[in-house]
Design an enzyme around this catalytic site. Structure first.
Site, mmCIF file in Angstrom:
data_model
loop_
_atom_site.group_PDB
_atom_site.id
_atom_site.type_symbol
_atom_site.label_atom_id
_atom_site.label_comp_id
_atom_site.label_asym_id
_atom_site.label_seq_id
_atom_site.Cartn_x
_atom_site.Cartn_y
_atom_site.Cartn_z
ATOM 1 N N ASP A 1 -0.726 -5.465 0.437
ATOM 2 C CA ASP A 1 -2.024 -5.728 -0.188
ATOM 3 C C ASP A 1 -1.853 -7.056 -0.895
ATOM 4 O O ASP A 1 -1.060 -7.164 -1.833
ATOM 5 C CB ASP A 1 -2.376 -4.651 -1.221
ATOM 6 C CG ASP A 1 -2.825 -3.352 -0.600
ATOM 7 O OD1 ASP A 1 -3.421 -3.397 0.487
ATOM 8 O OD2 ASP A 1 -2.598 -2.292 -1.210
ATOM 9 N N CYS B 1 0.851 -1.182 0.000
ATOM 10 C CA CYS B 1 0.000 0.000 0.000
ATOM 11 C C CYS B 1 0.892 1.238 0.000
ATOM 12 O O CYS B 1 1.778 1.359 0.849
ATOM 13 C CB CYS B 1 -0.901 -0.012 1.233
ATOM 14 S SG CYS B 1 -1.816 1.533 1.461
#
Length: 176
Positions: free
Chosen positions: A85, A78
């Site tokens: 992520d 991220c």
């Protein structure tokens, strides 16, 4: 960078990650976005593996080729927090002149692990990279299905059939 010893490579990685993370935080700040909690270092998207090897496809038959990672096998970071992520990547294409070489694709997907980029940007960049290496697929769809985080499930998809023809030319810069 291959000539550097491991300590120098680590120092170089840290310096590039620090520079990119600071630039990303400054960019977000211009839009009033401030990260919450800790911020971890991440690399820019241009540090991902540049090459995806390919093999010729020499058949008249049009077939659909699908590659899909196991859930959680793919991850990027991220750009707001540096947190991972993770999710599933699905690549579906109908070959033109070329096939993707699978081992090279695996290394390409792994090269995203330290990259900080928005989920939508990751999907678009993967599509552009694959389109550039495949050159002339009859169809290409790249989808990312991210693990739920903060109660939001994100699925991103780029389909060659939805793109203006001039945007799909090799190089991906949109120039005709």
């Amino acid at each position: 960078m291959a000539d550097l010893d491991p300590t120098d490579r680590l120092d170089d990685f840290h310096a590039r990650a620090l520079e990119h993370t600071k630039a990303s935080l400054e960019h977000m700040s211009r839009y009033g976005i401030e990260p919450e909690g800790r911020v971890a270092l991440f690399l820019p998207p241009d540090t991902r593996q540049a090459e995806i090897h390919r093999m010729p496809y020499e058949h008249a038959a049009r077939q659909v080729v699908t590659y899909e990672t196991e859930p959680g096998e793919f991850s990027a970071l991220c750009p707001f927090s540096g947190l991972p992520d993770s999710g599933t990547v699905r690549i579906e294409y109908v070959p033109g002149s070329w096939l993707v070489e699978l081992k090279s694709l695996k290394y390409y997907l792994l090269s995203w692990r330290h990259v900080g980029s928005a989920q939508e940007d990751v999907t678009a960049l993967m599509f552009e990279d694959l389109m550039r290496h495949l050159e002339d697929p009859h169809r290409l769809i790249v989808s990312t299905d991210y693990t739920v985080r903060g109660g939001i499930h994100t699925v991103c998809s780029v389909d060659s059939r939805d793109q203006p023809v001039h945007d799909l030319e090799v190089g991906g810069d949109g120039a005709a």
